[in-house]
Design an enzyme around this catalytic site. Structure first.
Site, PDB file in Angstrom:
ATOM      1  N   LYS A 176       5.485  10.525   5.681  1.00  0.00           N
ATOM      2  CA  LYS A 176       5.508   9.940   4.356  1.00  0.00           C
ATOM      3  C   LYS A 176       4.285  10.407   3.572  1.00  0.00           C
ATOM      4  CE  LYS A 176       3.895   5.697   3.587  1.00  0.00           C
ATOM      5  NZ  LYS A 176       2.606   5.007   3.700  1.00  0.00           N
TER       6      LYS A 176
ATOM      7  N   HIS B 271       6.312   5.147  10.537  1.00  0.00           N
ATOM      8  CA  HIS B 271       5.759   4.803  11.857  1.00  0.00           C
ATOM      9  C   HIS B 271       6.030   3.349  12.242  1.00  0.00           C
ATOM     10  CE1 HIS B 271       2.233   3.244   9.646  1.00  0.00           C
ATOM     11  NE2 HIS B 271       1.908   2.618  10.750  1.00  0.00           N
TER      12      HIS B 271
ATOM     13  N   GLU C 233      -3.230  -6.498   5.033  1.00  0.00           N
ATOM     14  CA  GLU C 233      -4.312  -5.719   5.663  1.00  0.00           C
ATOM     15  C   GLU C 233      -5.637  -6.239   5.126  1.00  0.00           C
ATOM     16  OE1 GLU C 233      -3.311  -1.313   6.296  1.00  0.00           O
ATOM     17  OE2 GLU C 233      -2.386  -1.833   4.388  1.00  0.00           O
TER      18      GLU C 233
ATOM     19  N   ASP D 191       3.222   2.723  -1.215  1.00  0.00           N
ATOM     20  CA  ASP D 191       2.574   2.911   0.083  1.00  0.00           C
ATOM     21  C   ASP D 191       3.240   2.070   1.181  1.00  0.00           C
ATOM     22  OD1 ASP D 191       0.493   4.005   1.726  1.00  0.00           O
ATOM     23  OD2 ASP D 191      -0.531   2.067   1.660  1.00  0.00           O
TER      24      ASP D 191
ATOM     25  N   HIS E 254       7.808   0.855   4.753  1.00  0.00           N
ATOM     26  CA  HIS E 254       7.674  -0.092   5.871  1.00  0.00           C
ATOM     27  C   HIS E 254       8.394  -1.420   5.600  1.00  0.00           C
ATOM     28  CE1 HIS E 254       4.892   2.916   7.017  1.00  0.00           C
ATOM     29  NE2 HIS E 254       3.810   2.426   6.436  1.00  0.00           N
TER      30      HIS E 254
ATOM     31  N   LYS F 198      -3.857  -4.974   0.315  1.00  0.00           N
ATOM     32  CA  LYS F 198      -5.121  -4.615   0.964  1.00  0.00           C
ATOM     33  C   LYS F 198      -6.136  -5.708   0.651  1.00  0.00           C
ATOM     34  CE  LYS F 198      -4.077  -0.092   1.799  1.00  0.00           C
ATOM     35  NZ  LYS F 198      -3.748   0.330   3.159  1.00  0.00           N
TER      36      LYS F 198
HETATM   37  C1  BG6 Z   1       0.380   3.575   6.185  1.00  0.00           C
HETATM   38  C2  BG6 Z   1      -0.212   3.336   4.829  1.00  0.00           C
HETATM   39  O1  BG6 Z   1       1.697   4.064   6.063  1.00  0.00           O
HETATM   40  O2  BG6 Z   1       0.396   2.352   6.908  1.00  0.00           O
HETATM   41  C3  BG6 Z   1      -1.608   2.731   4.952  1.00  0.00           C
HETATM   42  O3  BG6 Z   1      -0.284   4.557   4.125  1.00  0.00           O
HETATM   43  C4  BG6 Z   1      -1.573   1.510   5.820  1.00  0.00           C
HETATM   44  O4  BG6 Z   1      -2.127   2.411   3.675  1.00  0.00           O
HETATM   45  C5  BG6 Z   1      -0.880   1.797   7.135  1.00  0.00           C
HETATM   46  O5  BG6 Z   1      -2.928   1.124   6.056  1.00  0.00           O
HETATM   47  C6  BG6 Z   1      -0.682   0.523   7.931  1.00  0.00           C
HETATM   48  O6  BG6 Z   1      -0.208   0.850   9.214  1.00  0.00           O
HETATM   49  P1  BG6 Z   1      -0.411  -0.133  10.412  1.00  0.00           P
HETATM   50  O7  BG6 Z   1       0.353   0.486  11.536  1.00  0.00           O
HETATM   51  O8  BG6 Z   1      -1.888  -0.214  10.663  1.00  0.00           O
HETATM   52  O9  BG6 Z   1       0.138  -1.453   9.987  1.00  0.00           O
END
Ligand code: BG6
Length: 492
Positions: free
Chosen positions: A152, A182, A220, A239, A244, A340
Site C-alpha cells: 500500500k 498487512h 495509535e 492511511d 485496514h 494517531k
Molecule cells: C500502516 C500505516 O499501514 O499501518 C501506519 O501506514 C500505521 O501509519 C500502521 O502506523 C499500523 O500498523 P500496526 O500493525 O502497527 O497496527
C-alpha cells in the site's frame, strides 16, 4: 498461515525473491527479518535466493553484511550465514535489461527453476515505471511462475487505483498479483472467520435483529514520526480507513463463503463492499492532534512535526459511519474511528447488542442496564471479551456487568508476525489474505466523498480520544464509543 486448509503444509517452491526498494525501510524492518524467520523455521534457506534491488552502488558483500548487522540487532544473529550466502544486491543504475540478466545468472548459479516473486516496496512515484519495465524486459513471465507483490498505498483515489489495476493487468494476470494489507496477516484478524462461522452461537445473533451497532477502533499512540512526506498527502482516511478498517469491516459483515478458498472468501468480501453506500460527509469527523501528553510524555502537535506544513489540514484522526444496504445489516451503523496520538495502541471491534425489548430490571432497582458487548481485540493482548449483565447477590435486582474473557497469549503463546504469514502465502501461492483488484476499487468508491475535503480538521489534544465532535457523532443517535481497556496492552 492462511484461511485455506492445508496451505501450511504446501512447501515453499524454489524461487528467486526480488525486492524493489531493497535498501528501504520496509525491507530492513519487516521483509528481510520476516523472510529469514520464515525460511529458517521451515528449513527452506537453501530453496530461496533473495535479490534486493536499489539505486545505490553496493556489492553483494556490502549489502549482505549490512543486512546481517541489521538482523543481528533484531536478535537474529543466526542470519549471518544466510545473508552472505543467499542475499544478493543489484543496482538499477544499469537499467532493467541488466536486471533481467542478473536474474537469469542467479537462477542458473543456484539451479532455480525460474519461479520469481517481485516485491514492490517502492514509493508510488516510481511504481508505474517499475511495472512497465518489468513487463517490457520479459520478467513478468518467465520459465516458471512470476508473482508481483504490491504494497500500500494502492492509489490515492478511485481513478488512480483503477489506473494501477489496468497497468498491472497489462503484464500480470490477477492470479499473479498480491496486494498487501498487512492487517490480513494478523492472526487475530484471520480468526474473525473462525469466530463467526465455527460458532453458531455468535452467528445466529450476527444481524440487524440482535445487533445495535458495530464499532471499529484503530488507535495509535505514536505520531507520524519521520513520515510527513507520505502522511501529509495521505491522512488517516487513506492511511487506515480505506484499507485496514474496511478490511476488518468486511470480515465482520460478510456472509459465509461457500468454501474456504481464496476466491469464495474474496467474493463475499466484495459483496459487502458493494452494499456499502458512499460515506455521507455529514457523518464524518476529521481531527488533527495538537500538543499534549501521551503516556506521561509531552509531545508536539501535528503541525510542529518535522516537515509538516504549519498550515496543514491533513487529518490525523477520523470518525465516520458506514451503512450497509443489505438484508443482514440494513440500518445497523458501522462506526469506525482511527487516529494517531490517541491514549494507546489498540485495534478493537466492539459488537454492541440490542437491549432487551422491555426494561424489566430498571423498574426494580436503581440499576442501569448495559448492553451486551462483544469486544474483539485484534491487538495487542489479542483475544476477546463478552460483557454480560448479572444480578448482584443480595436483596433486590441490582445488576452488574461481568466479562467472559479469552486471550491468545495465555493459550497459544506468541503469535507469528503478519509479514511472516503473508510472505509464506506469497511463496506458496495462496491469495486468500491479499486484496483483489475489484475489492480495492470498491473500497476507494466508498470513501471518496470524505477525501480531500480541504476543511480545517477539529483539534484534539494528543493523548485524548479525538475531538469532541467524534462523541457528538454518536450522541446524535443516543450511542457512545466503547472505550477500549488500555490496561490490556500486553499480550497476556
Ligand atoms: C500502516 C500505516 O499501514 O499501518 C501506519 O501506514 C500505521 O501509519 C500502521 O502506523 C499500523 O500498523 P500496526 O500493525 O502497527 O497496527
Amino acid at each position: 498461515m492462511s484461511f485455506t486448509p492445508g496451505a501450511m503444509t504446501v512447501g515453499i517452491e524454489p524461487q528467486l525473491f526480488v525486492i524493489f526498494g531493497g535498501t528501504g525501510d520496509l525491507s530492513r524492518r519487516k521483509l528481510l527479518p520476516a523472510l529469514f524467520r520464515l525460511l529458517e523455521s521451515r528449513q527452506f534457506e537453501d530453496t530461496v535466493e533473495v535479490l534486493a534491488v536499489g539505486t545505490g552502488p553496493l556489492s553483494d558483500e556490502e549489502f549482505g553484511d549490512r543486512v546481517a548487522k541489521a538482523l543481528a540487532e533484531d536478535g537474529l544473529d543466526s542470519a549471518t550465514d544466510w545473508c552472505r550466502r543467499s542475499v544478493h544486491y543489484h543496482s538499477l543504475r544499469e537499467g532493467f535489461e541488466s536486471l533481467a540478466n542478473r536474474v537469469e545468472e542467479l537462477e542458473a548459479a543456484s539451479q532455480l527453476p525460474g519461479n520469481r516473486t517481485f516485491y514492490l516496496a517502492i514509493p508510488p512515484a516510481v511504481f508505474d515505471d517499475t511495472v512497465e519495465s518489468l513487463g517490457k524486459v520479459g520478467l513478468a513471465s518467465g520459465p516458471g511462475w512470476s508473482r508481483v507483490v504490491v504494497e500500500k498505498p494502492f492509489g490515492t483515489d478511485s481513478a488512480s487505483a483503477h489506473q494501477l489495476n489496468s497497468l498491472l493487468h497489462r503484464w500480470f494476470d490477477e492470479g499473479q498479483i498480491y496486494r498487501i494489507d498487512h492487517y490480513l496477516g494478523k492472526e487475530s484478524v484471520q480468526n474473525l472467520l473462525a469466530l463467526r462461522f465455527a460458532n453458531p452461537l455468535f452467528e445466529s445473533s450476527w444481524n440487524r435483529d440482535r445487533i445495535d451497532s458495530v464499532q471499529i477502533t484503530v488507535a495509535e499512540d505514536i505520531g507520524i514520526g519521520t513520515r510527513a512526506g507520505y502522511y501529509e498527502r495521505a491522512g488517516a482516511i487513506r492511511d487506515i480507513v480505506q484499507n485496514h478498517a474496511l478490511q476488518i469491516l468486511t470480515l465482520v459483515a460478510m456472509e459465509p463463503p461457500v468454501r474456504l478458498d481464496p476466491e469464495a472468501i474474496r467474493d463475499e468480501k466484495v459483496k459487502v463492499l458493494r452494499s456499502i453506500f458512499p460515506v455521507d460527509t455529514s457523518q464524518v469527523v476529521r481531527g488533527q492532534y495538537h500538543a499534549g501528553t501521551v503516556d506521561g510524555v509531552d509531545v508536539a502537535g501535528y503541525r510542529q512535526e518535522p516537515k509538516v506544513n504549519p498550515d496543514s489540514v491533513t487529518e490525523t484522526f477520523v470518525a465516520l459511519q458506514f451503512m450497509i444496504d443489505n438484508w443482514r445489516w440494513k440500518d445497523v451503523p458501522f462506526l469506525v474511528r482511527a487516529g494517531k496520538r490517541l491514549p494507546g495502541r489498540v485495534t478493537e471491534i466492539s459488537v454492541v447488542f440490542k437491549q432487551p425489548p422491555v426494561a424489566l430490571f430498571e423498574v426494580h432497582g436503581s440499576c442501569h442496564m448495559h448492553p451486551n458487548v462483544f469486544d474483539i481485540r485484534l491487538q495487542p493482548a489479542e483475544g476477546f471479551e463478552l460483557a454480560f449483565e448479572m444480578k448482584v447477590p443480595g436483596e433486590g435486582y441490582d445488576l452488574n456487568t461481568q466479562r467472559l474473557e479469552f486471550r491468545y497469549a495465555a493459550e497459544f503463546g506468541e503469535l507469528p508476525g503478519a509479514y511472516v504469514t503473508l510472505l509464506a502465502d506469497v511463496m506458496t501461492g495462496d491469495q486468500t489474505l491479499f486484496v483483489r483488484g475489484d475489492e480495492v476499487e470498491e473500497a476507494w468508491r466508498i470513501i471518496t466523498p470524505a477525501l480531500d475535503l480541504g476543511e480545517e480538521p477539529d483539534p484534539y489534544s494528543a493523548g485524548s480520544w479525538g475531538p469532541a465532535a467524534a462523541d457528538a457523532l454518536l450522541a446524535r443517535t443516543g450511542r457512545k464509543w466503547q472505550e477500549p481497556r488500555l490496561s490490556r496492552t500486553a499480550s497476556s
